[in-house]
Write a protein that holds these residues in place. Structure first.
Motif, short mmCIF file in Angstrom:
data_model
loop_
_atom_site.label_atom_id
_atom_site.label_comp_id
_atom_site.label_asym_id
_atom_site.label_seq_id
_atom_site.Cartn_x
_atom_site.Cartn_y
_atom_site.Cartn_z
N GLY A 27 -13.12 15.64 9.96
CA GLY A 27 -14.02 15.77 8.83
C GLY A 27 -13.30 16.15 7.55
N ILE A 28 -13.05 15.14 6.70
CA ILE A 28 -12.41 15.41 5.41
C ILE A 28 -13.00 14.49 4.35
N THR A 29 -13.39 15.08 3.22
CA THR A 29 -13.82 14.34 2.04
C THR A 29 -12.73 14.47 0.99
N MET A 30 -12.31 13.33 0.43
CA MET A 30 -11.26 13.35 -0.59
C MET A 30 -11.69 12.48 -1.76
N LYS A 31 -11.58 13.03 -2.98
CA LYS A 31 -12.01 12.32 -4.18
C LYS A 31 -10.98 12.48 -5.29
N ARG A 45 -10.56 25.81 8.84
CA ARG A 45 -11.83 25.09 8.76
C ARG A 45 -12.64 25.60 7.57
N ASN A 46 -13.54 24.72 7.12
CA ASN A 46 -14.43 25.05 6.00
C ASN A 46 -13.62 25.40 4.74
N ALA A 47 -12.85 24.42 4.28
CA ALA A 47 -12.00 24.63 3.10
C ALA A 47 -12.36 23.63 2.00
N VAL A 48 -12.45 24.14 0.77
CA VAL A 48 -12.69 23.31 -0.41
C VAL A 48 -11.55 23.55 -1.38
N MET A 49 -10.85 22.46 -1.75
CA MET A 49 -9.67 22.60 -2.60
C MET A 49 -9.75 21.62 -3.77
N LYS A 50 -9.57 22.13 -4.97
CA LYS A 50 -9.70 21.32 -6.17
C LYS A 50 -8.55 21.63 -7.12
N ASP A 51 -7.97 20.57 -7.68
CA ASP A 51 -6.84 20.70 -8.60
C ASP A 51 -5.70 21.48 -7.94
N GLU A 58 -10.36 17.55 -3.92
CA GLU A 58 -10.71 16.81 -5.13
C GLU A 58 -9.67 17.03 -6.22
N ASP A 59 -9.46 16.00 -7.03
CA ASP A 59 -8.64 16.10 -8.24
C ASP A 59 -7.28 16.72 -7.95
#
Length: 284
Positions: free
Chosen positions: A121-125, A82-88, A106-107
Motif C-alpha cells: 500500500g503506497i500512494t505516490m504523487k 506503517r502509516n507514514a505520510v511524507m511530503k517534500d 508527495e512532492d
C-alpha cells in the motif's frame, strides 16, 4: 506531544521508543555515528530536518515527515514502518523504503537503489525517482505524475494503478499482476514480460521486444514506437495507433495496428490475429 527544536543527535538510538514527539529543524549527524535514532517509535512528526545516519525510522507506527533530507549516508531509512505520510522529502540513501505499509509520498525526490521492496500500500504523487529494482514485489501501488529513471522496475508487483507517469526503465513490470497504466509514457526494452492481467490505456510505449509471454494483456489506444518483435507468445487484445516494426508469434487474441513492417510466424501455436488497417493478416 513533546516538541524538540533545533537540536543535533549522533548517539545510538537517540530517541528510541518515543511516543508522541514533534521534531523540528533538527540534525541527525555527528562523530558518534549512531544508528536507529527513532526506532520503535509511535506518532512521530518531523519537519525541516537533516538525516545523515543509518536506519532512522525502523518499526515506526504513525509518521509524518516534511521538508527534510535523508542523505546518501542515511542507508535503509524506513523499514518495517506503517502509516507514514511524507511530503517534500529527499530520499537519497540506498534501500530507503522496505517492507512498509500504508505509505504516502508527495512532492519528493528519490535517488535510491532498491527502493520500495515488499511494500503493502503506497500512494505516490508529483515525485521523481532514480532507482534500480524500484518497488519490487510490492502491491497496491497508486502512482500519479511520477517520473522514473532506472532499471528492472515494478517487477512482481500486484494490484496497482499508474496515471500520468513517465518511466524510462528497462525490464519494467516483469511478472506484474492486475495492473493498470493510463495516460503514461514507458520507454525501455523488454517491457512487461510474463505479466498477467495488465492493461495499458492511452500510453506511449517505446523500445525493443515489448510485451512478450503475457497473459490477458490489453492495450487500449496506445502508441508503440521503435517496437520490434512485439507480443511474442502473448495472449493479447490490443489497439495500437502507430506503425509497429515487427510482431512475432502472438499466441492468441487480436492486435489492431495501422501498419506493421514484418509479421513473423514460425511457431505453429501462434494463433493470435493481426489486423493491419482493416485486414486480418496471418502472414508468415
Amino acid at each position: 506531544m513533546e516538541k524538540i527544536v533545533g537540536k543535533s543527535f549522533d548517539e545510538e538510538r537517540a530517541l528510541y521508543g518515543s511516543n508522541g514527539v514533534e521534531i523540528e529543524n533538527c540534525r541527525f549527524d555527528g562523530p558518534a555515528d549512531g544508528e536507529s535514532a527513532l526506532k520503535e517509535c509511535k506518532n512521530v512528526s518531523v519537519s525541516d530536518s537533516f538525516f545523515n545516519l543509518r536506519y532512522p525510522f525502523w518499526h515506526v507506527d504513525g509518521l509524518k515527515i516534511s521538508g527534510s533530507e535523508m542523505t546518501d549516508k542515511c542507508r535503509a531509512a524506513l523499514w518495517y514502518t506503517r502509516n507514514a505520510v511524507m511530503k517534500d522529502v529527499k530520499f537519497h540513501g540506498i534501500k530507503a523504503l522496505r517492507e512498509c505499509s500504508d505509505i504516502t509520498i508527495e512532492d519528493s525526490d528519490i535517488i535510491s537503489p532498491e527502493f520500495g521492496w515488499s511494500v503493502n500500500g503506497i500512494t505516490m504523487k508529483n515525485t521523481s525517482a532514480q532507482s534500480e529494482y524500484f518497488m519490487m514485489r510490492s502491491n497496491k501501488l497508486k502512482f500519479n505524475k511520477v517520473s522514473l529513471k532506472g532499471k528492472y522496475s515494478f517487477q512482481y508487483i500486484e494490484d496497482s494503478e499508474f496515471e500520468d507517469c513517465d518511466f524510462d526503465t528497462k525490464d519494467a513490470f516483469w511478472h506484474a499482476k492486475n495492473v493498470v497504466i493510463r495516460n503514461s509514457t514507458i520507454k525501455g526494452e523488454y517491457l512487461a514480460w510474463y505479466c498477467e492481467n495488465v492493461t495499458f490505456e492511452n500510453c506511449t510505449i517505446s523500445g525493443t521486444q515489448p510485451l512478450c509471454y503475457c497473459k490477458n494483456l490489453k492495450l487500449i489506444n496506445c502508441k508503440m514506437l521503435d517496437a520490434d518483435l512485439a507480443f511474442e507468445k502473448s495472449e493479447v487484445e490490443a489497439t495500437v495507433t502507430t506503425p509497429v516494426i515487427s510482431i512475432k508469434n502472438p499466441l492468441k487474441g487480436h492486435i489492431e495496428v495501422p501498419e506493421v513492417g514484418e509479421i513473423i510466424r514460425d511457431d505453429e501455436n501462434s494463433k493470435g490475429e493481426i489486423l493491419v488497417g482493416e485486414k486480418t493478416c496471418a502472414c508468415s
